[in-house]
Structure formats: structure tokens, C-alpha cells
Design a protein around this motif. Structure first.
Motif: not given
Length: 491
Positions: A393-401
């Protein structure tokens, strides 16, 4: 009802009185048994000593009259008649005996000739046997001319321990009896006096024991009385009072344990009140929204009804989710775990398979710890999915987790790292509180119970949640001990 029950309890003996009574009873019995036993033993020795002195007197009479010593009085029943020329008559023989045998203190002797008291010592006597006619008759009856008798008599002169032996000179025609007796009361007087002093000292000792015991018992039981007083003052709205801990004994340990219990109760009630306040606050907004739309609803306008229905259902769904989160938090805080030995690497891979289905991000399994830990896989999965959902929810779309697990010396860490905007320093503590949210920097609304649930599950395992954050992202880690740790469940 409470007043009656309290009165019934108070009508009995207090613990202090019962302890003191038990001590005094045991001490009193001990002193009485010890003193009584010692008195009886000493009295028996004194009586044996008196009997030995009486026997010695008869042996002396035999030697004086006959010139023949004896070593055992019980072997003969009577003194033999004197056959020599030493004493021409029984009277003279008795006179020689009375002259040579001087009575000791508390002793008296008497010479009886032909049934009549005839001879008494020339020294001062504490009592005179001839003054008691009944005693003289008793001696005449028991001796009967031939018997040596020994006995105890309760007479006008007191309690007498006596011995009587016939003395007869052959051819004199007279029948004589030698009697010697001891006053038992006088002989045992010193012993009796000593034990009267003992009884007085024992009574004083019991009084001293009672006073000291009353003081000591009162001092030892003071925390219990303070506990009673504190318990009577403590209410559901005031649990802040604590009992002073004095000393290092068992009662002090009990006081400390009670204080710990009061601390837990205080924390529990405070948490419950805070939860009710938080729930009331969180439910107030959706209830207000639903009520406002229903009040403004035009029932004749189908579009207005449909819009109000959609809003009401949406708010009810939000309230349902909130209630589900509250239930999850309560279950996690109770700490009802089903621990099983679990491979941390396999569990991390299961996390990865589940979170990789969440759209909009690239999920990477960065590391796995190859160690077995005692955990509840279901609860730990619930906590990790909360962290994953929070990171998504708190990361921009398409970023790596990234997710992974790391082995430490005493613990295993299950972690997740995102590339979001980070958490402000002032909000790091607040986000783990119920309904706590980040006011700035993330801007995503939620129930505010996700991270508290994660924290509760970690604590139930005996671990904690570690947070490292910066403007480039945040890393949450759930650290659980490699060995099972007993944790007191929160309520």
C-alpha cells in the motif's frame, strides 16, 4: 450481604492469634513435659535415697545389737535375738541403738518396748513419732514381733517414709521395736521449691514468648493487613495503589507478587478502556456518515436511494473489517499459539508464494535462513501478510519489494523491505499503537490495527518487531527466539 459475610469472617480468630496460640501451646507443653519429667526423675531419686538411708539404719541396728553386719536387708525377715552378753536386756540394747544412731534433719526415731513408746533420741527432733498413737499402733500391727517392715504412712505428722525392725535380747523377756522415719514433705521440700521456681520461670518465659510472638507475628503479617486494606480501597477505576515491600522473606515475595498482579490488572483495565475509547472513536465516523446520508435521503428518488445504499454498504464493510481486525488483535494478544518445529527457510518460501500473488509490485525472495524454530506458522503468516500488505500500500506501483529470513545467534528474523517514502521519526512509535497511523508521508488510510497485530504476534512468540526506515524505504523485521519462550498473555 457483603457486610454480613465480612462480620462472619471477623468473628473468628485472626491468623495472628492462631499462630501465637499454636506457638504458646507447643511451648507450654514442651516446658510442662520437660519440667514434669525432670521433677519425677529427681523425686524418684530422692525416694530411693531415703530408702537407702532407712536400710542403712537397720543394718546399723543389727551391727550394734549382734555385732554381725549384713549386706542385704531383704534376705532376712527379722533381726535375730542377741545371744551374747553385750546387752543383758532389750531395753539396754535399744538404749545403745538410740544413743549411737543420731537422727538426721527431717528424721525421727523411736524405741518401743512391749508395745509402749519408751525411748526417744536425746537430740532435738523436727517431729516426734510417739505423738501419733495411730502410727504407733500401725507399727505394732505390721511388725507383729518378727517382721522388718518398710512403708509410707499419711499420719497426723505428715507423709512419713519409715522402717521398723524388732530388737530382742534372748532371755530378757522384753519385746522391742526400733522405728525410724523421714518426713517426705520436708525431704522433698527443696526439690519442690526448686520446681516451683521453675514453674514461675516457665510461666514468665511463656509470657515473654507471647509478647515477642505477638510483635513478630504482627510485623510479619503487616503486608497481609496492608494487602487487605489496599484490596478494600482498590476499585475498577483506581488500581494505582501498591503495597510497600519491606524485607526479603516469603511475605515480602508475596507482596511483590501481589504488586505485579495489580500492575498487570492496571495495565489490562487501562488497555481495555483505551480499546473501548478507540473503537468508539473509529466507529463514530462511519456511523455518522451512514446516518447523515439516511437523513438526507429522498426515498422518492431512486438514484438517491441507490447512492445512499452504496455508501451505507461500503461503510458497513469498513466497520466489519475493523471488527475483524480487533478480533485478530485480541487473539494475538491472548498468545494462544500452536507452536511446532518449523523450518524457517520453508516458511519464508511459503510467504513468498503467497505475497507474490499481490499485483502491482515485483516480489523478490532475497534470503532464507536454514534453521528450525518453534513457531506458530499460521500466526506468523498472518503477521507477515500484514507487513506485505502494508508495504504494498505504501510503495509506488511497479517497485521492488524484497522478503527474506536471516539467522541470528539467539533468534531468526523474518523481514520485508520496500522502497516507499519511509516513516517519520515522530511516527515510528505511534504506528504500533492501536489505530495509530502515519499522518504524513504515506497518506493511505486503514484501520490502524495492522502493525499492532504484527507486534502482538511477535510478542506472543517472545520476540519483537524491528523497524529500520529512511526516505529511501522501510525494513520491517519479525524476530522470534530460536527457543520457545513462555510469555504472559495480555488481556
Amino acid at each position: 450481604m457483603t457486610s454480613t459475610a465480612s462480620s462472619a469472617v471477623r468473628s473468628g480468630w485472626s491468623v495472628r492469634v492462631r499462630i501465637l496460640t499454636a506457638i504458646l501451646v507447643v511451648a507450654g507443653l514442651g516446658l510442662a513435659v520437660a519440667g514434669g519429667t525432670a521433677y519425677l526423675v529427681q523425686r524418684d531419686r530422692a525416694l530411693h535415697d531415703i530408702d537407702a538411708r532407712l536400710a542403712t539404719s537397720v543394718e546399723s541396728v543389727r551391727f550394734i545389737v549382734t555385732g554381725v553386719p549384713t549386706t542385704n536387708l531383704n534376705e532376712v525377715e527379722a533381726l535375730p535375738e542377741a545371744s551374747g552378753a553385750s546387752y543383758p536386756s532389750t531395753r539396754e540394747a535399744l538404749q545403745a541403738v538410740m544413743a549411737r544412731l543420731v537422727p538426721s534433719p527431717n528424721e525421727s526415731t523411736l524405741g518401743i518396748i512391749d508395745g509402749i513408746p519408751a525411748l526417744i533420741p536425746g537430740t532435738e527432733l523436727s517431729f516426734h513419732l510417739e505423738d501419733d498413737a495411730g502410727f504407733v499402733l500401725r507399727i505394732l500391727d505390721e511388725v507383729a514381733g518378727v517382721n522388718v517392715v518398710r512403708g509410707t504412712a499419711v499420719s497426723e505428722l505428715g507423709n512419713l517414709r519409715y522402717i521398723a525392725a524388732p530388737v530382742t535380747v534372748e532371755g530378757s523377756g522384753e519385746a522391742g521395736i526400733f522405728v525410724t522415719a523421714f518426713d517426705l514433705d520436708a525431704e522433698l521440700g527443696e526439690l519442690t521449691s526448686a520446681f516451683r521456681i521453675y514453674a514461675a520461670v516457665a510461666a514468665a518465659a511463656l509470657v515473654a514468648i507471647g509478647l515477642v510472638g505477638w510483635f513478630v507475628a504482627g510485623r510479619l503479617l503487616r503486608p497481609v493487613r496492608q494487602l487487605q486494606a489496599a484490596a478494600s480501597r482498590i476499585t475498577a477505576t483506581d488500581l494505582h495503589e501498591r503495597i510497600p515491600v519491606i524485607g526479603h522473606d516469603d511475605i515480602s515475595e508475596l507482596t511483590g507478587t501481589v504488586n505485579d498482579m495489580l500492575e498487570r490488572l492496571d495495565e489490562s483495565l487501562t488497555a481495555q478502556r483505551q480499546l473501548l475509547e478507540d473503537v468508539r472513536h473509529e466507529l463514530k465516523t462511519p456511523i455518522t456518515i451512514v446516518r447523515g446520508h439516511l437523513e438526507l435521503l429522498d426515498p422518492r428518488n431512486p438514484d438517491d436511494v441507490a447512492s445512499a445504499r452504496e455508501i451505507a454498504l461500503d461503510e458497513l464493510d469498513r466497520m466489519t473489517g475493523l471488527i475483524d481486525d480487533i478480533e485478530s488483535l485480541a487473539n494475538a494478544q491472548r498468545g494462544n499459539l500452536q507452536r511446532v518445529p518449523t523450518d524457517a527457510g520453508d516458511l519464508t518460501e511459503q510467504f513468498y508464494l503467497k505475497v507474490s500473488a499481490l499485483p502491482g509490485h515485483v516480489w523478490i525472495l532475497a534470503e532464507r535462513a536454514h534453521v528450525v524454530v518453534p513457531v506458530d506458522p499460521a500466526r506468523l503468516t498472518q503477521a507477515f501478510l500484514q507487513l506485505a500488505n502494508n508495504a504494498a500500500k505504501h510503495s509506488a506501483s511497479g517497485t521492488t519489494i524484497e522478503i527474506g529470513s536471516t539467522e541470528h545467534a539467539e533468534a531468526v528474523e523474518f523481514w520485508i523491505r520496500d522502497n516507499g517514502p519511509g516513516i517519520p521519526t515522530e511516527a515510528k512509535a505511534r504506528i504500533f499503537e492501536r489505530f495509530g497511523r502515519v499522518d504524513s508521508g504515506r497518506g493511505v488510510e486503514g484501520s490502524g490495527l495492522g502493525l499492532p497485530i504484527v507486534d502482538a504476534i511477535a510478542r506472543a512468540h517472545g520476540g519483537y518487531v524491528d523497524l529500520v526506515t529512511s526516505p529511501d524505504g522501510s525494513r520491517f523485521g519479525i524476530l522470534v527466539p530460536r527457543r520457545a519462550v513462555d510469555v504472559v498473555a495480555a488481556t
